[in-house]
Scaffold this active site. Structure first.
Site, mmCIF file in Angstrom:
data_model
loop_
_atom_site.group_PDB
_atom_site.id
_atom_site.type_symbol
_atom_site.label_atom_id
_atom_site.label_comp_id
_atom_site.label_asym_id
_atom_site.label_seq_id
_atom_site.Cartn_x
_atom_site.Cartn_y
_atom_site.Cartn_z
ATOM 1 N N ASP A 74 -1.813 -7.043 16.459
ATOM 2 C CA ASP A 74 -3.213 -7.823 16.000
ATOM 3 C C ASP A 74 -2.994 -9.377 16.576
ATOM 4 O O ASP A 74 -2.229 -9.730 16.973
ATOM 5 C CB ASP A 74 -3.227 -8.165 14.271
ATOM 6 C CG ASP A 74 -1.886 -8.515 13.731
ATOM 7 O OD1 ASP A 74 -1.059 -8.965 14.471
ATOM 8 O OD2 ASP A 74 -1.558 -8.274 12.456
ATOM 9 N N ASN A 126 -0.278 -8.967 -0.256
ATOM 10 C CA ASN A 126 -1.357 -8.344 -0.979
ATOM 11 C C ASN A 126 -1.589 -6.975 -0.580
ATOM 12 O O ASN A 126 -2.312 -6.164 -0.798
ATOM 13 C CB ASN A 126 -2.934 -8.984 -0.546
ATOM 14 C CG ASN A 126 -3.193 -9.023 0.919
ATOM 15 O OD1 ASN A 126 -2.264 -8.443 1.788
ATOM 16 N ND2 ASN A 126 -4.250 -9.328 1.167
ATOM 17 N N HIS A 147 -1.410 -5.795 2.871
ATOM 18 C CA HIS A 147 -1.918 -5.588 4.061
ATOM 19 C C HIS A 147 -0.614 -5.060 5.167
ATOM 20 O O HIS A 147 0.317 -5.700 5.075
ATOM 21 C CB HIS A 147 -2.745 -6.702 4.794
ATOM 22 C CG HIS A 147 -1.850 -7.934 5.055
ATOM 23 N ND1 HIS A 147 -2.335 -9.242 4.871
ATOM 24 C CD2 HIS A 147 -0.734 -8.101 5.748
ATOM 25 C CE1 HIS A 147 -1.638 -9.932 5.425
ATOM 26 N NE2 HIS A 147 -0.514 -9.352 5.932
ATOM 27 N N GLU A 192 -6.292 -5.578 5.545
ATOM 28 C CA GLU A 192 -6.625 -5.937 4.124
ATOM 29 C C GLU A 192 -7.065 -4.990 3.099
ATOM 30 O O GLU A 192 -7.618 -3.933 3.465
ATOM 31 C CB GLU A 192 -7.595 -7.339 4.186
ATOM 32 C CG GLU A 192 -7.272 -8.388 5.122
ATOM 33 C CD GLU A 192 -6.233 -9.357 4.657
ATOM 34 O OE1 GLU A 192 -5.316 -8.961 3.624
ATOM 35 O OE2 GLU A 192 -6.376 -10.526 5.129
HETATM 36 C C1 F6R Z 1 1.229 -9.926 11.859
HETATM 37 C C2 F6R Z 1 1.209 -8.815 10.893
HETATM 38 C C3 F6R Z 1 1.268 -9.280 9.515
HETATM 39 C C4 F6R Z 1 2.554 -9.599 8.939
HETATM 40 C C5 F6R Z 1 2.679 -9.752 7.383
HETATM 41 C C6 F6R Z 1 3.749 -10.324 6.925
HETATM 42 O O1 F6R Z 1 1.210 -9.628 13.171
HETATM 43 O O2 F6R Z 1 1.213 -7.667 11.176
HETATM 44 O O3 F6R Z 1 0.793 -7.792 8.858
HETATM 45 O O4 F6R Z 1 3.607 -8.626 8.997
HETATM 46 O O5 F6R Z 1 1.384 -10.775 7.137
HETATM 47 O O6 F6R Z 1 3.826 -11.825 7.369
HETATM 48 P P1 F6R Z 1 5.525 -12.496 6.949
HETATM 49 O O7 F6R Z 1 6.465 -11.704 7.642
HETATM 50 O O8 F6R Z 1 5.028 -13.853 7.670
HETATM 51 O O9 F6R Z 1 5.467 -12.499 5.427
#
Ligand code: F6R
Length: 249
Positions: free
Chosen positions: A67, A135, A137, A142
């Protein structure tokens, strides 16, 4: 689905790095899908350590971003392409040209999303690293994201923006939009490796692994994939049923 529970965040990162190492050393031109975020920072650091300590090579790797934020300057350190460069690529033998992602500055963003989706399907991704949001995702899919979604522009939830504010300098607003691979795009990868650490992930991990497969819990889509490894720090596994935890070595 294989579930591995580790005592520490460092050992979870080592387990994920083991899988990445096995993958990139088994193929001459591996297509590796990269997530970003705090969980991945430890995985990247472990991969850099292995490159320095014993020459783990990324020379043939093609890396693909999961992303990317919209509405940041090209040079913004928080842009995920720059994060991957700063934390991984510049420390190993992974050239800048080997990092593929959507162009968040494209004039026609829908066309750019379609272009990236085609690129990913043509690659195709051999191993996709994933984190999970508290949440539920995956990537920036989302809650409410269709399970058959493909690469597209999405609005970030307020919860995700608030949680990701820690990566941005004080006073800089977290973008409200991003380009993300869709859930169907992620499911098209040959192998998924999800990593989660921390008690704040326990609920979303339990829903992803044991709840119904639903767009309200986007990470639950990994249940539909035939080749998934979930690496959990013990704190992120506390919401799992005894039977699932017992299955973990
Ligand atoms: C970002 C992504 C997100 C993160 C998720 C967890 O490229 O794919 O889905 O993996 O938000 O983020 P952390 O590891 O910072 O808790």
């Amino acid at each position: 689905m294989r579930i591995v529970v580790a005592d520490t965040a460092a050992s979870a990162a080592r387990l994920a790095a083991d899988l990445v190492e096995d993958f990139i050393t088994a193929e001459p031109r591996p297509a590796l899908g990269l997530a970003t975020g705090e969980t991945m920072e430890a995985v990247f650091a472990e991969l850099v350590r292995r490159h320095r300590a014993r020459g783990l090579s990324f020379a043939g790797v093609r890396a693909y971003l999961l992303d990317e934020y919209l509405d940041l300057d090209r040079q913004d350190p928080c842009a995920y392409r720059n994060v991957v460069h700063r934390l991984l690529a510049r420390h190993v033998d992974l050239g800048a040209g080997a990092i593929h992602g959507p162009d968040p500055h494209a004039i026609d963003l829908d066309a750019e999303c379609n272009r990236y989706e085609r690129e990913l399907r043509a690659a195709p991704i051999g191993l996709q690293l994933l984190g999970i949001g508290s949440n539920g995702h995956i990537a920036f899919n989302e809650p409410g994201s269709p399970l058959d979604s493909t690469t597209r522009v999405v609005a970030l939830s307020e919860q995700t923006r608030a949680e990701n504010a820690r990566f941005f300098p004080a006073g800089q607003a977290v973008p409200t939009r991003a380009i993300t691979q869709g859930i169907a795009t992620i499911r098209a990868a040959n192998q998924l490796v999800m990593v989660a650490c921390g008690k704040h992930k326990a609920d979303s991990v339990a829903r992803a692994l044991e709840g119904p497969v639903t767009s309200e819990a986007p990470a639950s889509a990994i249940q539909l994939h035939p080749n998934v490894t979930v690496v959990l720090r013990a704190s992120a596994a506390v919401g799992l049923s005894e039977s699932l935890r017992a299955g973990a070595p």
